[in-house]
Write a protein that holds these residues in place. Sequence first.
Motif, PDB file in Angstrom:
ATOM      1  N   GLY A   1     -15.295   8.126   7.917  1.00 17.83           N
ATOM      2  CA  GLY A   1     -16.229   7.699   6.888  1.00 17.83           C
ATOM      3  C   GLY A   1     -15.804   6.398   6.266  1.00 17.83           C
ATOM      4  N   LYS A   2     -16.316   6.156   5.066  1.00 18.29           N
ATOM      5  CA  LYS A   2     -16.052   4.914   4.353  1.00 18.29           C
ATOM      6  C   LYS A   2     -14.767   5.062   3.536  1.00 18.29           C
ATOM      7  CE  LYS A   2     -19.255   3.835   1.474  1.00 18.29           C
ATOM      8  NZ  LYS A   2     -20.320   3.274   0.616  1.00 18.29           N
ATOM      9  N   TYR A   3     -13.901   4.070   3.640  1.00 17.48           N
ATOM     10  CA  TYR A   3     -12.622   4.070   2.933  1.00 17.48           C
ATOM     11  C   TYR A   3     -12.414   2.735   2.228  1.00 17.48           C
ATOM     12  CZ  TYR A   3     -10.893   8.311   5.233  1.00 17.48           C
ATOM     13  OH  TYR A   3     -10.709   9.612   5.650  1.00 17.48           O
ATOM     14  N   ALA A   4     -11.809   2.809   1.056  1.00 16.41           N
ATOM     15  CA  ALA A   4     -11.275   1.624   0.395  1.00 16.41           C
ATOM     16  C   ALA A   4      -9.840   1.490   0.881  1.00 16.41           C
ATOM     17  CB  ALA A   4     -11.316   1.786  -1.118  1.00 16.41           C
ATOM     18  N   VAL A   5      -9.504   0.352   1.462  1.00 14.43           N
ATOM     19  CA  VAL A   5      -8.171   0.158   2.028  1.00 14.43           C
ATOM     20  C   VAL A   5      -7.456  -0.947   1.248  1.00 14.43           C
ATOM     21  CG1 VAL A   5      -6.841  -0.386   4.104  1.00 14.43           C
ATOM     22  CG2 VAL A   5      -9.012   0.876   4.296  1.00 14.43           C
ATOM     23  N   LEU A   6      -6.319  -0.590   0.686  1.00 18.45           N
ATOM     24  CA  LEU A   6      -5.476  -1.515  -0.059  1.00 18.45           C
ATOM     25  C   LEU A   6      -4.174  -1.684   0.711  1.00 18.45           C
ATOM     26  CD1 LEU A   6      -4.641  -3.141  -2.595  1.00 18.45           C
ATOM     27  CD2 LEU A   6      -3.873  -0.963  -3.584  1.00 18.45           C
ATOM     28  N   ARG A   7      -3.841  -2.916   1.073  1.00 18.49           N
ATOM     29  CA  ARG A   7      -2.572  -3.164   1.770  1.00 18.49           C
ATOM     30  C   ARG A   7      -1.486  -3.427   0.736  1.00 18.49           C
ATOM     31  NH1 ARG A   7      -2.447  -6.148   7.203  1.00 18.49           N
ATOM     32  NH2 ARG A   7      -3.293  -4.090   7.668  1.00 18.49           N
ATOM     33  N   HIS A   8      -0.452  -2.612   0.796  1.00 20.91           N
ATOM     34  CA  HIS A   8       0.708  -2.755  -0.096  1.00 20.91           C
ATOM     35  C   HIS A   8       1.838  -3.394   0.688  1.00 20.91           C
ATOM     36  CE1 HIS A   8       3.812  -1.804  -3.023  1.00 20.91           C
ATOM     37  NE2 HIS A   8       4.528  -1.316  -2.032  1.00 20.91           N
ATOM     38  N   LYS A   9       2.430  -4.446   0.108  1.00 21.86           N
ATOM     39  CA  LYS A   9       3.617  -5.056   0.712  1.00 21.86           C
ATOM     40  C   LYS A   9       4.776  -4.832  -0.244  1.00 21.86           C
ATOM     41  CE  LYS A   9       5.686  -9.216   2.578  1.00 21.86           C
ATOM     42  NZ  LYS A   9       5.567 -10.650   2.811  1.00 21.86           N
ATOM     43  N   GLY A  10       5.825  -4.185   0.282  1.00 23.79           N
ATOM     44  CA  GLY A  10       7.006  -3.948  -0.533  1.00 23.79           C
ATOM     45  C   GLY A  10       7.545  -2.545  -0.335  1.00 23.79           C
ATOM     46  N   PRO A  11       8.555  -2.202  -1.113  1.00 20.58           N
ATOM     47  CA  PRO A  11       9.206  -0.896  -0.972  1.00 20.58           C
ATOM     48  C   PRO A  11       8.249   0.254  -1.281  1.00 20.58           C
ATOM     49  CG  PRO A  11      10.477  -2.359  -2.411  1.00 20.58           C
ATOM     50  CD  PRO A  11       9.169  -3.027  -2.151  1.00 20.58           C
ATOM     51  N   TYR A  12       8.470   1.364  -0.605  1.00 23.13           N
ATOM     52  CA  TYR A  12       7.662   2.552  -0.863  1.00 23.13           C
ATOM     53  C   TYR A  12       7.783   2.973  -2.333  1.00 23.13           C
ATOM     54  CZ  TYR A  12       7.655   2.878   4.255  1.00 23.13           C
ATOM     55  OH  TYR A  12       7.518   2.623   5.593  1.00 23.13           O
ATOM     56  N   GLU A  13       8.945   2.754  -2.925  1.00 26.69           N
ATOM     57  CA  GLU A  13       9.176   3.140  -4.314  1.00 26.69           C
ATOM     58  C   GLU A  13       8.234   2.414  -5.268  1.00 26.69           C
ATOM     59  OE1 GLU A  13      11.616   2.116  -2.223  1.00 26.69           O
ATOM     60  OE2 GLU A  13      12.652   4.013  -1.879  1.00 26.69           O
ATOM     61  N   ASP A  14       7.686   1.271  -4.857  1.00 33.12           N
ATOM     62  CA  ASP A  14       6.799   0.485  -5.723  1.00 33.12           C
ATOM     63  C   ASP A  14       5.317   0.839  -5.538  1.00 33.12           C
ATOM     64  OD1 ASP A  14       9.098  -0.788  -6.542  1.00 33.12           O
ATOM     65  OD2 ASP A  14       8.684  -2.665  -5.479  1.00 33.12           O
ATOM     66  N   MET A  15       5.021   1.797  -4.682  1.00 35.74           N
ATOM     67  CA  MET A  15       3.625   2.090  -4.378  1.00 35.74           C
ATOM     68  C   MET A  15       2.891   2.792  -5.517  1.00 35.74           C
ATOM     69  SD  MET A  15       3.790   2.849  -0.303  1.00 35.74           S
ATOM     70  CE  MET A  15       2.176   3.518  -0.252  1.00 35.74           C
ATOM     71  N   ALA A  16       3.609   3.420  -6.441  1.00 38.62           N
ATOM     72  CA  ALA A  16       2.933   4.085  -7.564  1.00 38.62           C
ATOM     73  C   ALA A  16       2.084   3.077  -8.337  1.00 38.62           C
ATOM     74  CB  ALA A  16       3.953   4.756  -8.476  1.00 38.62           C
ATOM     75  N   ALA A  17       2.581   1.870  -8.519  1.00 38.39           N
ATOM     76  CA  ALA A  17       1.815   0.843  -9.241  1.00 38.39           C
ATOM     77  C   ALA A  17       0.557   0.463  -8.465  1.00 38.39           C
ATOM     78  CB  ALA A  17       2.679  -0.387  -9.489  1.00 38.39           C
ATOM     79  N   ALA A  18       0.646   0.418  -7.139  1.00 42.27           N
ATOM     80  CA  ALA A  18      -0.537   0.110  -6.323  1.00 42.27           C
ATOM     81  C   ALA A  18      -1.588   1.209  -6.477  1.00 42.27           C
ATOM     82  CB  ALA A  18      -0.143  -0.058  -4.855  1.00 42.27           C
ATOM     83  N   TYR A  19      -1.152   2.464  -6.481  1.00 46.48           N
ATOM     84  CA  TYR A  19      -2.078   3.578  -6.679  1.00 46.48           C
ATOM     85  C   TYR A  19      -2.705   3.535  -8.071  1.00 46.48           C
ATOM     86  CZ  TYR A  19      -1.306   6.264  -2.406  1.00 46.48           C
ATOM     87  OH  TYR A  19      -1.298   6.694  -1.106  1.00 46.48           O
ATOM     88  N   GLN A  20      -1.893   3.251  -9.086  1.00 46.29           N
ATOM     89  CA  GLN A  20      -2.416   3.176 -10.452  1.00 46.29           C
ATOM     90  C   GLN A  20      -3.493   2.096 -10.545  1.00 46.29           C
ATOM     91  OE1 GLN A  20       1.200   2.624 -12.672  1.00 46.29           O
ATOM     92  NE2 GLN A  20       1.658   4.819 -12.702  1.00 46.29           N
ATOM     93  N   TRP A  21      -3.263   0.947  -9.907  1.00 44.76           N
ATOM     94  CA  TRP A  21      -4.251  -0.122  -9.920  1.00 44.76           C
ATOM     95  C   TRP A  21      -5.506   0.291  -9.137  1.00 44.76           C
ATOM     96  CZ3 TRP A  21      -6.734  -2.893  -6.162  1.00 44.76           C
ATOM     97  CH2 TRP A  21      -7.509  -3.962  -6.612  1.00 44.76           C
ATOM     98  N   LEU A  22      -5.308   0.885  -7.953  1.00 47.84           N
ATOM     99  CA  LEU A  22      -6.442   1.260  -7.111  1.00 47.84           C
ATOM    100  C   LEU A  22      -7.363   2.240  -7.837  1.00 47.84           C
ATOM    101  CD1 LEU A  22      -7.827   1.064  -4.312  1.00 47.84           C
ATOM    102  CD2 LEU A  22      -6.343   2.953  -3.568  1.00 47.84           C
ATOM    103  N   TYR A  23      -6.790   3.271  -8.443  1.00 45.48           N
ATOM    104  CA  TYR A  23      -7.596   4.276  -9.132  1.00 45.48           C
ATOM    105  C   TYR A  23      -8.011   3.825 -10.539  1.00 45.48           C
ATOM    106  CZ  TYR A  23      -6.920   7.944  -5.651  1.00 45.48           C
ATOM    107  OH  TYR A  23      -6.960   8.696  -4.496  1.00 45.48           O
ATOM    108  N   GLY A  24      -7.085   3.218 -11.274  1.00 49.29           N
ATOM    109  CA  GLY A  24      -7.318   2.903 -12.678  1.00 49.29           C
ATOM    110  C   GLY A  24      -8.051   1.612 -12.949  1.00 49.29           C
TER     111      GLY A  24
END
Length: 158
Positions: free
Chosen positions: A95-118
């Motif tokens: 189906g349809k997906y919003a795709v966000l490419r994160h560059k950097g450590p896995y430990e920093d992905m929480a901020a990417a998720y917060q931005w994507l959802y928030g």
Amino acid sequence: MTMRDVVIRDIAGFDVLTVDHVGPYLQIGKAFETLMDWLASRGLLSGEMRMIGIFYDDPTAVAENELRSKAGVWLPRAVDVSGGGPVSVTPITGGKYAVLRHKGPYEDMAAAYQWLYGEWLVNSEHEAADAPVFEEYLNNPKETAPANLLTDICLPLV
């Protein structure tokens, strides 16, 4: 706030060989090790594999030790997982997906998720589907510096 690009993609459904993980998302590496050992013991490791993580719970709403996820791999051919063991087949809904490419450590992905959802999701015309987010790991953390790791975060949309 960091500017990020989200691409809307139609993704065809596919099956993933998975190992279940319960606990902190950053400890999913143990499940990936189990999966890799299982694949290696059957001669199934290949350069065509796509590494996938599937995440079911919101870490802001579910206790860390109860977070459910799956370590997975997509292979270009079907694999028999009968006979018990830790590996199962998990479908990823197309189906349809919003795709966000994160560059950097896995430990920093929480901020990417917060931005994507928030930020992105609430300010877009899109709505999240009732399906799990999945991540595709585009390079190998054993061969890539943490700052150069690339991960596509794939949020299913209605």
